[in-house]
Design an enzyme around this catalytic site. Structure first.
Site, PDB file in Angstrom:
ATOM      1  N   SER A 235      22.995  -6.576  -4.806  1.00 34.84           N
ATOM      2  CA  SER A 235      23.696  -7.242  -3.703  1.00 34.84           C
ATOM      3  C   SER A 235      22.658  -7.582  -2.649  1.00 34.84           C
ATOM      4  CB  SER A 235      24.732  -6.298  -3.091  1.00 34.84           C
ATOM      5  OG  SER A 235      25.224  -6.837  -1.876  1.00 34.84           O
ATOM      6  N   TYR A 250      26.385   2.133   0.347  1.00 32.34           N
ATOM      7  CA  TYR A 250      26.386   0.969  -0.558  1.00 32.34           C
ATOM      8  C   TYR A 250      25.071   0.200  -0.408  1.00 32.34           C
ATOM      9  CZ  TYR A 250      27.822  -3.502  -2.681  1.00 32.34           C
ATOM     10  OH  TYR A 250      27.902  -4.647  -3.443  1.00 32.34           O
ATOM     11  N   LYS A 254      22.470  -0.322  -3.492  1.00 29.58           N
ATOM     12  CA  LYS A 254      22.054  -1.622  -4.034  1.00 29.58           C
ATOM     13  C   LYS A 254      20.539  -1.827  -3.889  1.00 29.58           C
ATOM     14  CE  LYS A 254      25.929  -3.152  -5.700  1.00 29.58           C
ATOM     15  NZ  LYS A 254      26.108  -3.252  -7.164  1.00 29.58           N
TER      16      LYS A 254
END
Ligand SMILES: NC(=O)c1ccc[n+]([C@@H]2O[C@H](COP(=O)([O-])OP(=O)(O)OC[C@H]3O[C@@H](n4cnc5c(N)ncnc54)[C@H](O)[C@@H]3O)[C@@H](O)[C@H]2O)c1
Length: 346
Positions: A235, A250, A254
């Protein structure tokens, strides 16, 4: 747990301090939310000021900060909105293109392929000639059987589940040539209030799940002495910090996925196995669409930071993933291909 989840976040938390989920009696959260509302009012032009006045009144740093009042939980399997395959793309055509872009004769595995980005990327691979094994915890994939598409259950974070799944795919397809790891999810909590069990689950799926599938497929390729290609879905959050929604675990996960791709690319180069990362920006899937429908202000904030001025569509990943799995990219390994409308370059 989940039906409260996804969408209360953006809509409720942003709309009203008093209905913000989970947060009770937390002055700092309330203060942050209040300041966010102030920012939004300025952003929306609701204070009746001229543009220049509005700009002058923006609190320093206000558009570049996370807002701890935003909480979004990933839904349980049965509560995920379903995605429909895209139509009107692909199939046989007469336009000339490089033969090296074709995936004819290859078997690809897409984890998280029952929905969202994984489903559409899988379609792109099938359109490009590959056979496809869809792996997901969701047992109701919406894909069609063209040319050979099979569906397999696995919890990517569980080593035994992954091993059994790989064996099942090889039993049905005879081999695996390429892998796309799209199983993953994000959630939003401010770091201090992030429930540790949810943080661990997020890490297990996004990071461990990518690693477990990658090593299983690499082992199979090495046993066959076959070349292969892998694409990890990272991402842009692995390179930048999103605002206003807080999502530190998160973002870190990523970043780990991206660097894992580079590291494995080096480690497996001798075996002819290429490993690359695709880092999408804000993509409009069934899930994000639902969040944004409930909170148009969030969409306006996100898109204001994207040079192309719009969120990406899942089909925008079809070309990049096909390229990276095909021989057209045979000298590309360890790369991070950002598909984000220019978000990360500004
Ligand atoms: N949608 C976006 O805007 C966006 C942006 C950047 C990166 N990404 C990444 O792209 C990937 C796909 O996201 P999406 O938007 O399509 O999400 P999604 O929720 O629509 O699809 C993810 C799929 O993964 C599956 N899954 C979740 N946990 C699993 C597990 N433990 N084992 C097996 N399958 C599991 C889900 O059942 C679902 O079918 C994720 O890694 C996500 O972080 C998405």
């Amino acid at each position: 747990m989940a039906s409260r989840s996804i969408l209360r976040a953006s809509s409720q938390a942003l709309r009203s301090v008093t209905t913000a989920p989970i947060r009770t009696g937390k002055p700092s959260a309330l203060a942050a939310a209040a300041s966010f509302h102030t920012t939004r009012a300025l952003f929306d032009g609701k204070n009746g000021s001229s543009n220049s006045q509005k700009n002058n009144q923006l609190p320093p740093g206000s558009l570049a900060r996370t807002d701890e009042s935003i909480t979004v939980e990933y839904p349980e399997e049965g509560e995920l909105p379903s995605s429909t395959p895209v139509t009107g793309r692909g199939g046989m055509h007469s336009k000339r293109t490089l033969a090296s872009f074709s995936l004819e004769g290859k078997t690809s595995v897409v984890t998280g392929g029952a929905r969202g980005l994984g489903l559409v990327m899988g379609q792109g691979l099938v359109i490009s000639g590959a056979n496809l094994a869809i792996v997901d915890m969701n047992k109701n994939p919406g894909a069609t059987r063209v040319p050979k598409v099979t569906a397999h259950f696995a919890d990517v974070s569980d080593a035994d589940s992954v091993q059994g799944c790989i064996e099942g795919i090889i039993a049905e397809h005879g081999k695996i040539d390429s892998l796309v790891t799209s199983a993953g999810f994000t959630e939003n909590y401010d770091a201090i209030n992030y429930p540790i069990d949810r943080m661990r689950k997020l890490w297990n799926v996004n990071v461990d799940g990518t690693f477990l599938f990658a090593i299983s497929v690499a082992k199979h390729l090495m046993e066959r002495k076959a070349a292969g290609s892998m694409v990890f879905i990272g991402s842009m959050s692995g390179s930048i910090v999103n605002v206003p929604q807080p999502q530190a675990p998160y973002n870190a996960a990523k970043a780990a996925v991206r660097h894992m791709a580079s590291s494995l690319a080096v480690e497996w180069a001798h075996a002819g196995i290429r490993v690359n990362c695709i880092s999408p920006g804000y993509m409009l899937t069934a899930l994000t669409q639902k969040i944004l429908d409930d909170n148009p202000d969030l969409k306006r904030q996100w898109t204001s930071l994207i040079p192309q001025g719009k969120m990406g569509q899942p089909v925008d990943l079809m070309g990049p993933v096909t390229f990276l799995l095909s021989d057209a990219s045979q000298y590309v390994t360890g790369a991070d291909l950002r598909v984000d409308g220019g978000y990360t370059v500004t």
